[in-house]
Design a protein around this motif. Structure first.
Motif, mmCIF file in Angstrom:
data_model
loop_
_atom_site.group_PDB
_atom_site.id
_atom_site.type_symbol
_atom_site.label_atom_id
_atom_site.label_comp_id
_atom_site.label_asym_id
_atom_site.label_seq_id
_atom_site.Cartn_x
_atom_site.Cartn_y
_atom_site.Cartn_z
ATOM 1 N N ARG A 189 -16.084 3.993 -60.348
ATOM 2 C CA ARG A 189 -15.287 4.727 -61.326
ATOM 3 C C ARG A 189 -14.182 3.818 -61.847
ATOM 4 O O ARG A 189 -13.470 3.178 -61.070
ATOM 5 C CB ARG A 189 -14.683 5.987 -60.706
ATOM 6 C CG ARG A 189 -15.713 7.066 -60.381
ATOM 7 C CD ARG A 189 -15.047 8.292 -59.793
ATOM 8 N NE ARG A 189 -14.400 7.996 -58.521
ATOM 9 C CZ ARG A 189 -13.420 8.717 -57.992
ATOM 10 N NH1 ARG A 189 -12.934 9.756 -58.639
ATOM 11 N NH2 ARG A 189 -12.909 8.398 -56.828
ATOM 12 N N GLU A 264 -18.532 4.649 -64.326
ATOM 13 C CA GLU A 264 -18.044 5.791 -65.099
ATOM 14 C C GLU A 264 -16.601 5.476 -65.504
ATOM 15 O O GLU A 264 -15.833 4.961 -64.693
ATOM 16 C CB GLU A 264 -18.043 7.064 -64.250
ATOM 17 C CG GLU A 264 -19.321 7.349 -63.500
ATOM 18 C CD GLU A 264 -19.095 8.321 -62.350
ATOM 19 O OE1 GLU A 264 -18.084 9.062 -62.382
ATOM 20 O OE2 GLU A 264 -19.904 8.320 -61.420
ATOM 21 N N HIS A 266 -12.988 7.033 -66.910
ATOM 22 C CA HIS A 266 -12.208 8.243 -67.102
ATOM 23 C C HIS A 266 -10.731 7.885 -67.238
ATOM 24 O O HIS A 266 -10.300 6.820 -66.786
ATOM 25 C CB HIS A 266 -12.377 9.193 -65.906
ATOM 26 C CG HIS A 266 -13.790 9.577 -65.625
ATOM 27 N ND1 HIS A 266 -14.476 10.502 -66.381
ATOM 28 C CD2 HIS A 266 -14.655 9.164 -64.669
ATOM 29 C CE1 HIS A 266 -15.698 10.640 -65.901
ATOM 30 N NE2 HIS A 266 -15.837 9.839 -64.871
#
Length: 379
Positions: A189, A264, A266
């Motif tokens: 992440r 990912e 974010h």
């Protein structure tokens, strides 16, 4: 009364954990029976490793790595063994502050050290990586990181490319056969508030290159080189996504993480909040105290205090933001879920004194706020 303490660090004055301790002391001095829940926070930038390590009782791991100019340094990352979670701030290995202004060379600066940190985390058994992007000295689109993890980037004669973004103009082939196979089983992440693509006028080279010392000619050199990297990436992977939001973060490191390692991306504060369990902590809270060194209208654009505010309001809690400096335009926060803005430093206080006395000032300010609602402690 339940009060959740979820500040970011107060830069150059307190870590997030020290800020939690100061807030707790102030609260308990006035409300000794209050339930105080400390959740050190960050937004993916400086202080992210410390915040997560402190919140989840992790450890720091120190590693010998290469800095942006291939000089030996020691860098650290956080590791939470029971979760198999490693937390990496890319700037600890490849950050701009590691290179003196007169030595900066964005054309050859490399993210190789970031790859070394990731490799160490894999050696420790990490199955999840949280990587904070920001503060980079690099513009190599993560090529150095990939090389450190076993990829081979070669020119038309089969020779390995030298470090740095400029060399990617000569890239002919990316061989991933030696890429660390453990990466296939790791969730990655990215914590970043940079939504820039890799290429173009709003991309890594054009927007952030000059901040790292790139001249207009250097920007064009890097843009051409990264365009070549994208073309070879597409030939290697069957697709390339330089347009993805965040691909241009940290000099394009976001691109390599997203396309080659399946990461990912974010907003930073959201990733940290999820990691440390902020939503669970604020459930049932009456008040949430947050803050950082300075707040202004820009705080609404992904900064920790506003991210914490959103979590608090979802839980029905009221919010106080503390800061060393509260700018006049910070009043916009009062119309967006924040109940109180509290400057912990008196106007005119010399900056050196304000930084030195930060913990004492924050403790006093927290106590003063609690006095205003102490009669409601049993309601």
């Amino acid at each position: 009364m339940k009060i959740v303490l979820a500040p970011d660090s107060f830069k150059e004055s307190m870590t997030a954990s020290q800020a939690v301790a100061a807030m707790r002391a102030g609260v308990l001095a006035v409300l000794p029976d209050a339930e105080c829940v400390g959740v050190p926070m960050a937004d993916g930038g400086e202080g992210t490793v410390d915040a997560v390590v402190d919140a989840l009782d992790g450890t720091h791991v120190t590693v010998d790595v290469a800095d942006p100019l291939d000089r030996p340094i020691r860098a650290n990352y956080g590791y939470v063994a029971e979760r198999g979670l490693a937390v990496v701030e890319m700037a600890t290995a490849s950050g701009l502050e590691l290179v003196a202004p007169e030595d900066r060379d964005v054309l050859r600066a490399s993210t190789f050290g970031v790859g070394q940190l990731i490799a160490s985390a894999l050696d420790h058994g990490a199955t999840e990586l949280l990587i904070g992007l920001g503060g980079s000295a690099t513009n190599d689109a993560g090529a150095g990181m990939l090389a450190a993890l076993g990829a081979k980037l070669t020119d038309s004669e089969g020779a390995a490319l030298p470090p740095g973004g400029a060399a990617l103009a000569r890239l002919e082939r990316i061989d991933l056969s030696g890429l660390d196979p453990r990466l296939a089983d790791v969730r990655i992440r990215i914590a970043s508030d940079v939504t820039a693509p890799l290429l173009g006028k709003g991309g890594a080279s054009a927007v952030f290159g000059p901040q790292k010392g790139a001249t207009p000619a250097d920007v064009q050199t890097l843009e051409t080189a990264l365009t070549r990297f994208v073309a070879v990436t597409e030939a290697t992977l069957g697709r390339a996504r330089p347009e993805l939001p965040g691909a241009g973060a940290a000099g394009g490191l976001g691109f390599a993480l997203l396309d080659f390692l399946g990461a990912e991306c974010h907003p930073g504060v959201e990733v940290i909040a999820e990691t440390v369990g902020l939503d669970q902590a604020v459930a049932g809270a009456d008040w949430v105290f947050t803050g950082e060194g300075s707040v202004d209208a820009q705080t609404m654009l992904g900064k920790t205090p506003f991210g914490v505010t959103q979590a608090a309001r979802r839980a029905g809690a009221r919010v106080v933001i503390f800061a060393g400096r509260v700018a006049p335009d910070a009043d916009v926060l009062l119309a967006n879920g924040v109940d109180r803005l509290v400057a912990i430093t008196q106007p005119g206080t010399p900056i050196a004194q304000a930084l030195r006395d930060g913990a004492v000032s924050l403790e006093r300010a927290a106590a003063d706020v609690c006095r205003t609602f102490a009669p409601r402690a049993d309601t």
